[in-house]
Design an enzyme around this catalytic site. Structure first.
Site, PDB file in Angstrom:
ATOM      1  N   ASP A 199      95.309   3.396  58.952  1.00  0.00           N
ATOM      2  CA  ASP A 199      94.738   4.265  57.936  1.00  0.00           C
ATOM      3  C   ASP A 199      95.171   3.696  56.591  1.00  0.00           C
ATOM      4  OD1 ASP A 199      93.693   6.538  56.703  1.00  0.00           O
ATOM      5  OD2 ASP A 199      95.674   7.460  56.663  1.00  0.00           O
ATOM      6  N   LYS A 200      94.514   4.089  55.541  1.00  0.00           N
ATOM      7  CA  LYS A 200      94.942   3.566  54.249  1.00  0.00           C
ATOM      8  C   LYS A 200      95.852   4.559  53.518  1.00  0.00           C
ATOM      9  CE  LYS A 200      92.915   3.891  50.325  1.00  0.00           C
ATOM     10  NZ  LYS A 200      93.973   4.348  49.516  1.00  0.00           N
ATOM     11  N   GLU A 251      93.451  12.107  39.058  1.00  0.00           N
ATOM     12  CA  GLU A 251      93.349  13.020  37.932  1.00  0.00           C
ATOM     13  C   GLU A 251      94.687  13.582  37.574  1.00  0.00           C
ATOM     14  OE1 GLU A 251      90.438  16.149  38.184  1.00  0.00           O
ATOM     15  OE2 GLU A 251      89.397  15.143  36.570  1.00  0.00           O
ATOM     16  N   PHE A 266      82.149  15.646  38.082  1.00  0.00           N
ATOM     17  CA  PHE A 266      82.079  14.380  38.786  1.00  0.00           C
ATOM     18  C   PHE A 266      81.260  14.536  40.058  1.00  0.00           C
ATOM     19  CE2 PHE A 266      83.760  12.148  42.420  1.00  0.00           C
ATOM     20  CZ  PHE A 266      83.679  10.838  42.002  1.00  0.00           C
ATOM     21  N   THR A 269      89.422   3.645  56.947  1.00  0.00           N
ATOM     22  CA  THR A 269      89.785   4.669  55.980  1.00  0.00           C
ATOM     23  C   THR A 269      88.576   5.494  55.581  1.00  0.00           C
ATOM     24  OG1 THR A 269      90.566   5.007  53.730  1.00  0.00           O
ATOM     25  CG2 THR A 269      89.535   2.910  54.189  1.00  0.00           C
ATOM     26  N   LYS A 278      86.564   6.362  63.511  1.00  0.00           N
ATOM     27  CA  LYS A 278      87.797   5.598  63.642  1.00  0.00           C
ATOM     28  C   LYS A 278      88.131   5.419  65.113  1.00  0.00           C
ATOM     29  CE  LYS A 278      90.190   6.940  59.375  1.00  0.00           C
ATOM     30  NZ  LYS A 278      91.387   7.545  58.809  1.00  0.00           N
TER      31      LYS A 278
END
Lengths: 1249, 338
Positions: free
Chosen positions: A449-450, A550, A591, A727, A867
């Site tokens: 996983d990242k 953020e 966003f 990921t 995954k």
């Protein structure tokens, strides 16, 4: 032809940005609905949207009404006519046994094993007088010991589970009983109870949120244990409950009926309705607090228990852990079967021998008359069973239990390893399964996983460029360290976050001087343009951000003196260099992944209207005003940042005149209320205002890698372990991280989805054009996919992955076909139904082949399920040993799927850890786990198994040779007691110690030479070849042990004229020879001699002689004349020098060839291990010197190419929440109270109650 | 400080054992050890081999088969009679002094005392003189457990098949037969005689056997095995003890007597000898052979060249292999690289 197929799904290309989450859902939903549909739906009729009607929902919960749930209609049959409520209590039970059931259940479990059953069968055979060749105790004693050891281990495990259950079940919680809240234990909570939870409480069950101390009954929860995400989630009570259920009295009268779905394991879905006062209210997941979460930031809340105990989503999710086995396990089983076959063949051969012998000799020998009228074939048949018993020790009874003991020991060593202990969090490594250790030495693929695994999931504001000037470098351009490398001191700023590190002092002085307007504007933007929520905790500001990026930016602004204090629905208050000012927020342009930017339009206190915008450089540069300055310098800085693998954002602003704003505002409002395609309309409106921007600068955030990640990856790569990163992150982020952790390098050609798809398509067309017969004969296309020289890497998104692997489409397509009216399957399957299983499989094989050709593979935007799919693809088609490592709930699938799952007990909760096989705190420990522990475990286990098989062959086959001289009458070559104790006392300890302690080279060298890992991947140390070598070695030794004494003394006599050729003397000599041989053989195999090993080897021999002389003593014969019949045999035999010479010769012949062959083999074909071992001293000295001299140089991140530097949060912000004002708008409060912000709400709430 | 200690509760112990750093010796099969080792082991083995071989050569053995298979054999007349008492005489010459003490063995071939069913057909409890087992022998003795409802003592196949040929040895001196005294004492293992087998403590011994019968093949009961020496009767009869210690292989010798007394204490002088055999034991039915063996012993026991030769061969092979290893080592001498 194939083109059409690719497009047949309707979409042109998969969207790289979107995670194909729907697939996860469709999988079961499609199944379910398709089954249901078939009987009802008339063909061709349009299907109404599937909706779960309230009446279908079988789960009914009545508030404050415990007896309701015991009504007969809610009873389910448990056993015969015993019935029980279908609602589980809240007590959880993970233990397996209780006092009464332990012995029967444990025995039952143990006898499910074939080996134990086999020995039980032997035991029964031994009781039959006609067959019995060995007394019952030869099998019973070892069997009892084996069962006992396993039972003790199970008992200890179960006690731990008991303890844990007890701890959890006894946690305290307040439950509304008899009209008031009373403290109660978790286990006593029942469905329908109203509970009261406080801040930082764990949620005891799946609970419907009724009300909370926060406005609108908002409640923040940390779901880390559930899904691994650390950012807080908010849950909301229904408006009606929020308004009417604030007080104890109200809650006590609450009598709603909840109807909802049955308990299931879907964490992302909940459907239900609440019937209260003849009104129906819909419920969804937003109203639910799930067990395993933690209340955060909310003082207290009330909830209604919907699912308790085993019905909760977390418990449903924990499911059954898949039983994992190692490759060696499988091999071992096959070998045991091979031995079985061998045993049967040998016994059958000897039985035939007996038949002939009896015919020729036995029947004529008057002295052998046994009073039974059996014919020779029947005698042969009995002899067969007799030999099965005699030779049973070929199947080593203690094999399985010894293997378990060794694995347990290995696991302990992993747990104890200080170098895998993370002091900061006080977490040691933990081997949660004790059965997989040697598999760690065979890993070929690692799936990682990242977020949280490779990276710390901590974003750090590292650098920035403001008006063309770059800040943040700790060194000058010439590399001279500035300010003696000290981080900036924030003591001037009361509200600074102390944990924030920044190296550049010049920026601080710049800000404090307030001279540079651009700098102030820069930080003002950061403090204003975001969707962060703030919370005031003991006078400290706590920011809740939708994305860590953020949060990092706002924190940076805070430290530089622009402190974001609070927000309401339409104002933002910041502290601008100790001067509090409030800005009116006119619009928040949130966003999303298409826009890649967010903007905010503010009305300054002086009436100016300004738009602040931050976003990806690509989108910002398109929208900059032509007269915007610093474009080039900023661009150059961005390049530098990108090369340092920092995540960047461009900041810009624009002043808007009031008229301009009014015009835009109208359009905005129109778009907001437009019914169709509101999002598109909004985006269009946003686009209009976000133009002609003026650039201020750019930020660079470091997605901080965990310590030692690049080094670890480099080391593992040297050990030929391929690392795939899977990921959920965006392509750019993932790629970026790939570079920063040296998984991707500049000399690699990176291939993306389109490219891959094209290549696969070509391959497929080729295949299809080939004649079918040829296709079948040629198993695999051998030519590589990448003909270009050089390294390759694959970066592929989840959408493409589905596209490439034909995943799910088939199902969706079928479903669509059905909806369209059930067309019969087309006649030519090649054309219209291309996704048949073979095709799909070939395609998947191709993909795996291609991916395996690459140096690195990164799959981004993949779902947890994908995954797992990727992992199982590699497992299936490469037959390789895989390891998955991850830290969040989204990795659980792949952790469970891989041969070995590793959970990082990092920030993201415990879900991954709970389903993992190994858990530790840092990614870098992986190299130690694999290269040191894995390698050692593998080598030890292989050594152990090789020796163990050998030792039993050498032991047992002596009977075989002896049978040629005893009329094939299943006569044994040793004393009964020797057979009983051989595996238990005389030969087990040294080999167990080798299995536990042996190391060919120490841990430092193991890490220094990753190539030492390779034999494990190839399975070179234990396979059928080694097994047969062990077999032949055993045959050889048994031959020596029998025939040397045969030649040496059986035809002669002893020193005192008495013949030593009696049976008992032979038994003593063979046994002694065997003991010496096997113990010296293990000494040869031991490469790590500690005093314990020494003690064990000498001890085993000593124990042998001690026991033999005891058993052969006069005393014990007097007490048990018929059990111990070897009186005096040992003392008589072993005082003959001639017999000692025989023993020495036999031992010599058994060992010398082995030494000779080993020496020659190591000289002629030395392995890497041999070489390292040989120069061990030298290397160790070198390493010591290195350590003394210098610390390892920091990893060099020299790379030049320009990469996309875009990074931004990947979930939508809190903008909706802010805009809707739900969290901010005051709840109806007593008139006159001043309008306040969110951080003031709790106090006011407290006053209310 | 205290707080810090408390925080790290999960910290594993830093001991040599838990960290797998136990002090250890890591031996290697290096050329410096293996090659000289092989040479020295080889030399030692050759030395032992020579000693054993020479010793073995000095031992005299005389074997006489008296089964009577060939017609020319004096015992041929006895061979076909089963059960009937028959005498025969074997004459033989000794060329030179047969150095004493001389041991006198009888040997049987193709006789499977190690056959499993046979070798367990014995009641050890009975043989320790336990009277309970006189009346009720162990089932293992079947079919020699009871004879017409009377218990057999000693029971079992081993006892039943006890060798019962007897021998007398005479030297022929000037046509006169001069009896060579045979010593039948102490021919069984000390432990067998003293601890493993015991007579019931009943005097006279025969009373213990009341109500029992002798094994079917025996001419007389256990308490009458030795008519001359009453203490050599019952379960501690030396010949019985020798027989009960079953042989490992189908060809075996058992000690019959020692020649240690009188004129023959220093050995059997050269001359003519006559062995008078009472031929009782039938072996031809199963192709067995009977023989008598005279042998003297050395420190290593009786004559056997196998061990000496084996030591010589293995020793030489060791030396040879050390040369081979030296050559291989020289050829593949490890280049010093990583």
């Amino acid at each position: 032809m194939s083109r059409r197929r690719v497009n047949s799904s309707g979409s042109l290309h998969p969207d790289d940005e979107v995670m194909p989450y729907s697939d996860d859902e469709t999988d079961d939903e499609l199944d379910a609905s398709s089954e249901e549909e078939e009987p009802e739906a008339p063909p061709g009729a349009p299907q109404p949207p599937v909706e779960v009607k309230p009446s279908e929902m079988g789960w009914k919960v009545k508030a404050n009404d415990r007896p309701y749930h015991h009504l007969p209609e809610f009873q389910k049959k448990v056993f015969l006519c015993f019935k029980k409520s279908r609602y589980s209590g809240n007590a959880i039970k993970t233990y397996k046994y209780n006092v009464l059931t332990f012995i029967p259940l444990n025995l039952y479990e143990q006898f499910k094993r074939v080996a134990n059953l086999y020995f039980l069968a032997l035991l029964i055979l031994q009781i039959i007088p006609d067959i019995s060749t060995l007394p019952w105790y030869t099998t019973l004693i070892p069997l009892v010991v084996v069962l006992g050891v396993t039972a003790i281990k199970d008992l200890v495990d179960d006690l731990a589970r008991h303890k844990m259950d007890k701890e959890i079940n006894n946690r305290k919680c307040e439950v509304l009983l008899d009209g008031r809240f009373q403290e109660s234990k978790w286990r006593d909570i029942q469905v329908g109870d109203v509970v009261h939870l406080r801040k930082n409480d764990f949620i005891p069950a799946d609970i419907l949120l009724l009300s909370s101390s926060d406005p609108n009954s908002l409640c923040y929860v940390e779901t880390a244990e559930l899904d691994g995400e650390t950012n807080l989630k908010f849950k909301m009570g229904l408006r009606v409950t929020d308004e009417r259920l604030q007080h104890e009295r109200q809650l006590a009268e609450f009598n709603a009926l909840i109807e909802c779905e049955e308990p299931n394991n879907r964490l992302d879905k909940f459907v239900g309705t609440m019937l209260w006062d003849r009104e129906r209210y819909p419920l969804d997941l937003d109203n639910m607090l799930l067990r395993g979460c933690k209340i955060r930031n909310t003082e207290h809340c009330h909830g209604l228990v919907i699912f308790a105990g085993a019905d909760t989503k977390i418990m449903k999710n924990s499911g059954k852990t898949r039983f994992k086995r190692t490759k060696i396990d499988e091999l071992m089983n096959y070998m045991v079967y091979t031995i079985f076959v061998l045993l049967i063949l040998v016994a059958a051969g000897l039985a035939i021998g007996h038949t002939f012998w009896y015919e020729e000799i036995g029947s004529k020998a008057w002295y052998l008359f046994d009073g039974k009228n059996h014919n020779s074939s029947y005698r042969g048949f009995l002899s067969f069973w007799g030999y099965i018993i005699v030779l049973n020790t070929m199947v080593p009874i203690s094999l399985y239990v010894s293997v378990e003991v060794i694995r347990l020991g290995q696991s302990k060593f992993i747990n104890w390893d200080l170098q895998m202990y993370y002091a900061e969090k006080d977490t040691p490594a933990k081997a949660r399964t004790t059965t997989l250790n040697e598999q760690l030495g065979q890993i070929e693929y690692i799936f990682s996983d990242k977020t949280g695994t490779l990276t710390q999931n901590i974003m750090q504001f590292k650098k920035c460029t403001i008006a063309g000037r770059t800040y943040g470098d700790p060194t000058t351009a010439e590399g001279v360290t500035l300010d003696r490398g000290r981080p900036v001191d924030w003591s001037w700023n009361q509200q600074a976050d102390k944990k924030f590190d920044f190296m550049d002092h010049s920026l601080v002085s710049c800000v404090r001087s307030k001279k540079d307007k651009d700098v102030s504007e820069f930080f003002k933007l950061l403090s204003l343009c975001h969707t962060v929520m703030v919370d005031n905790k003991d006078g400290e500001l706590v920011y809740q951000a939708a994305s860590p990026d953020e949060g990092a930016l706002v924190t940076a602004a805070r430290n530089f003196g622009y402190v974001f204090l609070s927000r309401t629905q339409d104002t933002i208050t910041i502290n601008e260099m100790d001067q509090e000012s409030t800005y009116e927020m006119l619009a928040l342009l949130d966003f999303n992944s298409d826009r890649k930017r967010m903007s905010i339009i503010l009305k300054f206190p002086d009436g100016r209207i300004r738009l602040y915008c931050k976003g990806a450089d690509t989108v910002i540069y398109e929208r900059l005003s032509p007269d915007s300055r610093h474009k080039e310098t900023t661009q150059a800085a961005l390049d530098i940042f990108a090369n340092a693998t920092l995540r960047t954002l461009c900041l810009c602003y624009k002043d808007i005149s009031a008229a301009e704003y009014d015009a835009w505002s109208r359009k905005h409002k129109e778009a907001q209320v437009s019914m169709s395609e509101r999002d598109v309309a909004l985006d269009r409106v946003y686009e209009q205002i976000e133009s002609n921007l003026l650039l201020i600068g750019a930020t660079a955030i470091e997605d901080k890698l965990q310590d030692g990640v690049p080094e670890t990856i480099a080391k593992l790569a040297k050990a030929d372990i391929k690392i795939w990163v899977l990921t959920g992150d965006k392509k750019e982020t993932a790629e970026n991280i790939g570079y920063s952790c040296s998984l991707l390098t500049d000399d690699m050609a990176i291939h993306y989805g389109e490219d891959v798809n094209e290549k696969l398509r070509i391959r497929q067309t080729h295949r299809r054009n080939e004649p079918q017969s040829l296709n079948r004969r040629r198993k695999r296309p051998t030519e590589p996919f990448f003909n270009m020289p050089g390294k390759n890497a694959l970066v592929i998104t989840g959408g493409w992955l589905n596209e490439i692997l034909y995943e799910k489409k088939k199902k969706r397509r079928r479903l669509r076909l059905r909806r369209l009216g059930r067309r019969p399957p087309p006649a030519i399957p090649q054309d219209s139904q291309p996704m048949d299983d073979l095709e799909k499989e070939l395609r998947q094989i191709d993909f795996v082949d291609m991916a395996c050709e690459c140096e690195a593979v990164i799959c981004c935007r993949v779902t947890p399920k994908q995954k797992a799919n990727v992992v199982s693809l590699v497992k299936k088609y490469k037959k390789a040993v895989t390891l998955s490592i991850g830290d969040g709930a989204n990795d659980v699938n792949m952790i469970k799927t891989a041969d070995i799952g590793v959970g990082l007990s990092g920030q993201e909760g415990m879900q991954a850890v709970m389903s993992s096989d190994y858990a530790f705190a840092q990614f870098r420990f992986l190299q130690r786990l694999l290269l040191v522990h894995g390698r050692w475990s593998y080598i030890r286990m292989c050594k152990f198994l090789r020796y163990f098989f050998f030792k039993n062959f050498a032991f047992t086959l002596v009977h075989f040779w002896y049978s040629f001289f005893s009329g094939y009458s299943s006569q044994i070559a040793y004393e009964n007691w020797f057979i009983t104790l051989y595996n238990l006392c005389y030969s087990s300890l040294p080999v167990l110690l080798v299995g536990l302690l042996d190391q060919d080279v120490n841990d430092k060298l193991s890490l220094k030479f990753p190539k030492l890992y390779l034999p494990g991947q190839k399975g070179a140390l234990f396979n059928y070849r080694n097994f047969f070598i062990s077999l032949f070695h055993g045959i050889f030794v048994s031959l020596i042990i029998f025939f040397i004494p045969y030649g040496a003394f059986l035809q002669t006599m002893g020193q005192d004229g008495e013949a030593p050729s009696d049976y008992q003397s032979l038994a003593v000599v063979t046994a002694s020879t065997l003991i010496f041989t096997v113990n010296l053989q293990i000494s040869l195999d031991t490469s790590y001699w500690t005093f314990v090993n020494c003690f064990a080897v000498l001890g085993s021999i000593a124990i042998y002689f001690g026991i033999v002389f005891d058993i052969h003593s006069a005393g014990i014969h007097v007490i048990f004349p018929s059990v111990f019949t070897f009186t005096g045999a040992a003392s008589n035999a072993l005082r003959q020098p001639y017999l000692w010479l025989t023993i020495i010769l036999s031992v010599g012949i058994s060992l010398l060839p082995v030494i000779c062959i080993q020496f020659l083999h190591k000289t002629i074909w030395p392995s890497v291990g041999d070489k390292v071992h040989r120069n061990r001293k030298k290397y160790e000295m070198e390493m010591e010197e290195e350590e003394r001299k210098t610390k390892p140089p920091t990893f060099d991140r020299g790379r030049r190419s320009r990469r996309s530097a875009y990074a931004f949060s990947h979930s939508r912000g809190y903008a909706d929440l802010i805009a809707s004002g739900r969290s901010i708008r005051r709840r109806p409060t007593p008139v006159g109270a001043p309008p306040g912000s969110i951080r003031e709400a709790p106090q006011r709430e407290a006053e209310n109650i | 400080m205290v707080k810090e200690v408390k925080e790290l509760v999960n910290r594993p112990d830093n001991t040599a054992y838990t960290q797998q750093r136990l002090p250890a010796w890591q031996p290697m099969l290096s050329a410096g050890i293996v090659i000289p080792g092989f040479v020295s082991i080889g030399l030692v083995f050759i030395g032992i081999g020579v000693a054993l071989f020479v010793t073995s050569q000095s031992i005299q053995v005389l074997e006489i088969d008296y089964t009577g298979v060939e017609q020319s054999s004096p015992c041929f007349k006895c061979s076909d009679q089963t059960g009937k008492k028959c005498d025969c005489v074997m004459n033989f010459d000794i060329d030179s002094l047969f150095k004493g003490p001389v041991f006198f063995y009888y040997g049987l071939s193709n006789y499977f005392q190690n056959q499993r069913k046979y070798s367990v057909s014995i009641d050890y409890n009975q043989l320790t003189g336990d009277l309970d087992y006189f009346t009720n022998p162990d089932d293992a003795c079947f079919p020699f457990q009871n004879d017409r409802n009377k218990p057999i003592v000693p029971c079992g196949a081993i006892a039943n098949s006890m060798f019962n040929d007897t021998f007398q040895l005479f030297q022929l001196v000037n046509g006169q037969k001069k009896e060579v005294p045979l010593d039948g004492k102490g021919i069984a293992w000390w432990t067998d005689y003293n601890t493993k087998y015991r007579n019931p403590s009943v005097t006279p011994l025969r009373n213990a056997f009341n109500g029992t019968v002798k094994p079917p093949s025996w001419p007389q009961a256990a308490y009458e095995l030795d008519t001359e020496d009453t203490s050599n009767n019952g379960f501690i009869n030396q010949d019985f003890l020798v027989w009960m210690r079953t042989a490992a292989l189908p060809d075996f010798r058992k000690l019959y007597r020692r020649i240690t007394e009188g004129d023959y204490a220093s050995g059997l002088p050269a001359g003519n000898y006559s062995l008078e055999i009472v031929y009782n034991y039938p072996v031809l039915s199963f192709d067995g052979r009977k023989k008598v063996v005279f042998s003297n012993v050395s420190w290593m026991g009786g004559k056997n060249e196998f061990l000496g030769i084996a030591y010589l061969v293995i020793g030489s092979l060791c030396v040879l292999m050390s040369i081979v290893m030296l050559i291989v080592y020289a050829k593949f001498k490890f280049p010093e690289e990583d």
